[in-house]
Structure formats: structure tokens, C-alpha cells
Design an enzyme around this catalytic site. Structure first.
Site, PDB file in Angstrom:
ATOM      1  N   SER A 131       2.008  32.004 -43.485  1.00  0.00           N
ATOM      2  CA  SER A 131       2.900  30.894 -43.804  1.00  0.00           C
ATOM      3  C   SER A 131       4.117  31.334 -44.615  1.00  0.00           C
ATOM      4  CB  SER A 131       2.103  29.807 -44.529  1.00  0.00           C
ATOM      5  OG  SER A 131       2.831  28.620 -44.656  1.00  0.00           O
ATOM      6  N   ASP A 167       9.741  27.421 -42.892  1.00  0.00           N
ATOM      7  CA  ASP A 167       9.045  28.544 -43.525  1.00  0.00           C
ATOM      8  C   ASP A 167       8.581  29.512 -42.441  1.00  0.00           C
ATOM      9  OD1 ASP A 167       6.940  27.083 -42.473  1.00  0.00           O
ATOM     10  OD2 ASP A 167       5.590  27.501 -44.138  1.00  0.00           O
ATOM     11  N   ASP A 184       5.657  25.345 -40.130  1.00  0.00           N
ATOM     12  CA  ASP A 184       4.901  24.101 -40.238  1.00  0.00           C
ATOM     13  C   ASP A 184       5.385  23.253 -41.415  1.00  0.00           C
ATOM     14  OD1 ASP A 184       3.878  25.575 -42.336  1.00  0.00           O
ATOM     15  OD2 ASP A 184       1.764  25.253 -41.823  1.00  0.00           O
TER      16      ASP A 184
END
Length: 450
Positions: A102, A243, A247
Site C-alpha cells: 500500500s 497511494d 485504494d
């Protein structure tokens, strides 16, 4: 029971250090393949990734594990996490995998898992996987003639692009808008600019030159200063910061001001409520969302339901209670009419639709409330230190009584470090800062008491 491998969002850690090693990734493939290998049909798994250098290593290890378990593997290449969730359902796969950490730096990586319904796995299934990982799985391997095949299907990312485009209301076009987008040198570097351009926008892109080691590096939603600068430079109408796995999203207005997830949820909730699309008479957010958001929604007859920190808890509450809008202050927005997990591009399209329909600037559309002053500080504690300490409990009770209806107090242990997080918010910043400092002092004074 404390989990050995899984955290709040899959398995994550520094590449080539436990647990993020190719050996464990292969075992994850075998374990997950074993659990989802049900029925006589040919089983399949889709695997996507972001742009981290270690993605190649983990991808190949997962392929070895899944094929050994008898599953066919579809390799998607770089694609946003919501794209993996969507394609898991679209391709009728038994399981979906996203290789990503992430918003973390490139040194880290992770494995996120989705069931055939496109939702992240439950705690119960993750516990089953953990149980298998520490066992001899030789007996679970497929017979020679049942070993799976693997193939790369990069063209299927266009299914996700078309899916994202269809979420923009049919009466809206992005023609006439100059959009600057920062892809964080991550998973959306191909799909997001292309989707915006095909919808009619004049697109200026940064953070779209990944080299395996620059994901999230001074760019993306965790470092929006680069996008603010680009918005000024090209006189864009709006900036979109994603990012590493796309998401989550933050917006930058035409003045270069960053707009967080709380403001974005307010915009979408208000718009959907007006159009009769909002379900549940409110939205779902975490305990970290600003009190200003709660007051704004209440003023419009809407409720704010709070969960623990983590998008999975937001999604669980949404599914259990029939909500279709939820998210986090960080920009992880979940719109369940369109997907099963946070989707930065789809959320941005909803904001763009509001801007176009209202004919106003982004700053006018997206500044819905004044955030209440919020102060968050951490205090390091000894292992086993409990918030049940009598002195601490009394101090907390006194602080809550002082804030009463004019503020909010949140105290919680960190899930990853020996820290207690103390957050307070209220209309009087000086009061809030004093209360936090006093509580930090009390907790720190008893930190050596187990």
C-alpha cells in the site's frame, strides 16, 4: 489468540525478511489454494501487484505455491487493489491476490487476499491459513496431472478501466477539466491517467515512472506536496493523489490545498443523499474521523457510524447494516455500489461528477465543514501496561467529563508498537492540547506498572 502472520490488512513486512520471504509466499499459495480448492471445476486465482522490485520475487513464489496446489494462475501485472477485487469476481476466480504494501516505502511488501466474492478474507479463514502455514503440507499438493498452469493476462486491466469509467454518472463528462494526477509511481500508473483521458479530461500526470524503488517516494497521497506544486504549475482544476496500490485518494483543489477523506465523504454523502442513492441514512467511518464531519452529517439528518481503525472494519459494518458509503480520514473510501474495497480512482470520479454538476470550483465543492481542532500524541509504555490502571481510568473519566458535548476523547493501544495513542478534539484547541498533555503525563507516570 495473537496471529503470527496476518495483520489488519493481510501479511506485510520488509522484503526478504520474515514473514515477507519467497519461502513463506510459496507456502501461502499452497495453503490458500488448499482451502479454496473446492468442487470438481478447474480452479483459478488472479494475482496482481504494484510496482515494487520485490513484487517479481513474491509473484513467482506465489505462482509456484498455487500451481503446486492445483490452481491455474492469471497474472495481471501492475493493477490497483480494487482491480484485483473486481477481476476476482469478473473472472469467476476462486481467490484473488494483491502483492502490495500500500502506502509503505518500497522496501516493504505485502500479500492481500480476496475471496471469490471480491471481499477480503474473514478472520476465520485467515486463522485457517495460519494453521496450515506451520504444518507439513506435502499431502495437500496436487497430483502430477493436476498441477496448475500460469499465464500472463495484462490485457484484462482494461476490464478494470471500463468498470471505473462506468461509475461516472452518464450525464457527466470530464471535458473542459484539467486534471493533475499523482499515481505514486505505483499500481495505477497505467490505468488511472488513461481512464481520465478517455472520459474527456485534459490529463497531466506525475508519479507515473516506476523503477521498482520509487513507489510512494515523495509522491502520492502520503506526500501530496508534489501534486500541489504541479496543480499550481499547470493551473489544473483539480489534483488527484493516489497511494501505491490506488485504494485510497486525497484531492488537491485549484489553490493547491489538500482535501482529506473526511471532506470527501461529506461531499459524496451529501450528493448521494440528494439523489436518493445513499443507503443506511448515513455513512460509516472510523473513530479517527473528525468531529466536524459528524456534526456536518447530523445537520443534514444523516448519521455517522464509527468503527475501529482499519478499512476492513468499515466494510464489515457496511455489509452488516446496509450502508453504501464508508471510509477513513486517510482517503480510503469504500463505495459498495461499485466495489468491495477502497478505490481511489472511483472515489475521485464521484468528486469530479459533483464538481461538473455544480459548476463550481473544487475548493467550493469540497470544503464542507471546518475541522474541529484535533490533537494526537503517543506515549511509550512497558509491555503489559493496561489502561485499566485506577489512576489512568480516573484521569480519562475526568477528561471526558470536561469535554462533555463539546469534544471527543479517544485512547487506544497501538496495534503494532508499545504505544498508547491519546487523541482529543474539541472547539477549544488550547483545552484539547492541555487535556492530551495531562493524560500523556498520567499514563507516562504509570507506564512501568504492568
Amino acid at each position: 489468540m495473537k496471529r503470527k502472520y496476518f495483520g489488519t490488512d493481510g501479511i506485510r513486512g520488509q522484503s526478504n525478511l520474515f514473514p515477507m520471504t519467497p519461502d513463506l509466499a510459496m507456502r501461502v499459495g499452497i495453503a490458500v489454494g488448499t482451502i479454496f480448492r473446492n468442487g470438481a471445476h478447474r480452479h483459478r486465482v488472479v494475482i496482481g501487484k504494484d510496482t515494487r522490485l520485490s513484487g517479481y520475487m513474491l509473484e513467482n513464489a506465489l505462482v509456484a505455491g498455487f500451481t503446486a496446489a492445483g490452481l491455474d494462475v492469471f497474472l495481471l501485472g501492475p493493477i490497483p487493489t480494487p482491480g484485483v477485487a473486481m477481476l476476482t469476481r469478473s473472472l469467476r476466480a476462486d481467490v484473488g491476490v494483491m502483492i502490495s504494501a500500500s502506502h509503505n516505502p518500497f522496501e516493504d511488501n505485502g500479500i492481500k487476499l480476496f475471496g471469490p466474492d471480491g471481499y477480503k478474507l474473514s478472520d476465520e479463514i485467515e486463522a485457517q491459513i495460519e494453521d496450515l502455514l506451520d504444518k507439513d503440507m506435502t499431502a495437500q499438493l496436487a497430483k502430477s496431472q493436476e498441477i496448475g498452469r500460469a499465464k500472463r493476462v495484462e490485457g484484462d486491466i482494461y476490464r478494470y478501466i471500463e468498470h471505473a469509467k462506468r461509475t461516472l454518472p452518464r450525464d457527466v463528462t470530464l471535458q473542459g477539466l484539467r486534471v493533475a494526477i499523482d499515481c505514486a509511481n505505483g499500481a495505477a500508473y497505467k490505468v488511472a491517467p488513461l481512464a481520465l483521458w478517455e472520459l474527456g479530461a485534459d490529463v497531466v500526470t506525475i508519479g507515473n515512472e516506476p523503477n521498482g524503488m520509487n513507489i510512494n517516494l515523495d509522491c502520492g497521497s502520503t506526500h501530496p506536496a508534489a501534486l500541489s506544486k504541479k496543480v499550481h504549475e499547470v493551473r489544473a482544476d483539480i489534483g488527484i493523489a493516489l497511494d501505491g496500490d490506488a485504494d485510497r485518494v486525497l484531492i488537491v483543489d485549484e489553490n493547491g490545498t489538500v482535501i482529506d477523506g473526511d471532506q470527501l465523504m461529506a461531499v459524496i454523502a451529501d450528493s448521494w443523499a440528494t439523489d436518493g442513492l445513499l443507503k443506511g441514512d448515513g455513512i460509516v467511518a472510523t473513530v479517527m474521523s473528525n468531529l466536524g464531519l459528524e456534526r456536518y452529517l447530523n445537520g443534514r439528518g444523516l448519521d455517522l457510524h464509527r468503527t475501529k481503525v482499519g478499512d476492513r472494519y468499515v466494510v464489515e459494518h457496511m455489509r452488516q447494516h446496509g450502508f453504501n458509503v464508508g471510509g477513513e480520514q486517510s482517503g480510503h473510501l469504500v463505495l459498495s455500489d461499485f466495489g468491495t474495497t477502497g478505490d481511489g480512482l472511483v472515489a475521485a470520479l464521484q468528486i469530479l461528477a459533483c464538481v461538473k454538476r455544480q459548476g463550481k470550483t473544487v475548493s467550493e465543492v469540497c470544503h464542507r465543514f471546518e475541522p474541529v481542532p484535533q490533537v494526537l500524541k503517543n506515549v511509550r509504555v512497558s509491555a503489559g501496561m493496561s489502561l485499566e490502571n485506577v489512576t489512568v481510568r480516573q484521569a480519562i473519566a475526568d477528561a471526558e467529563a470536561e469535554l462533555a458535548k463539546n469534544g471527543r476523547l479517544l485512547i487506544r493501544p497501538s496495534g503494532t508498537e508499545p504505544l498508547i495513542r491519546v487523541m482529543a478534539e474539541g472547539d477549544d484547541r488550547a483545552q484539547v492540547e492541555r487535556i492530551v498533555d495531562e493524560l500523556i503525563g498520567v499514563i507516562g507516570g504509570v507506564r512501568n506498572v504492568a
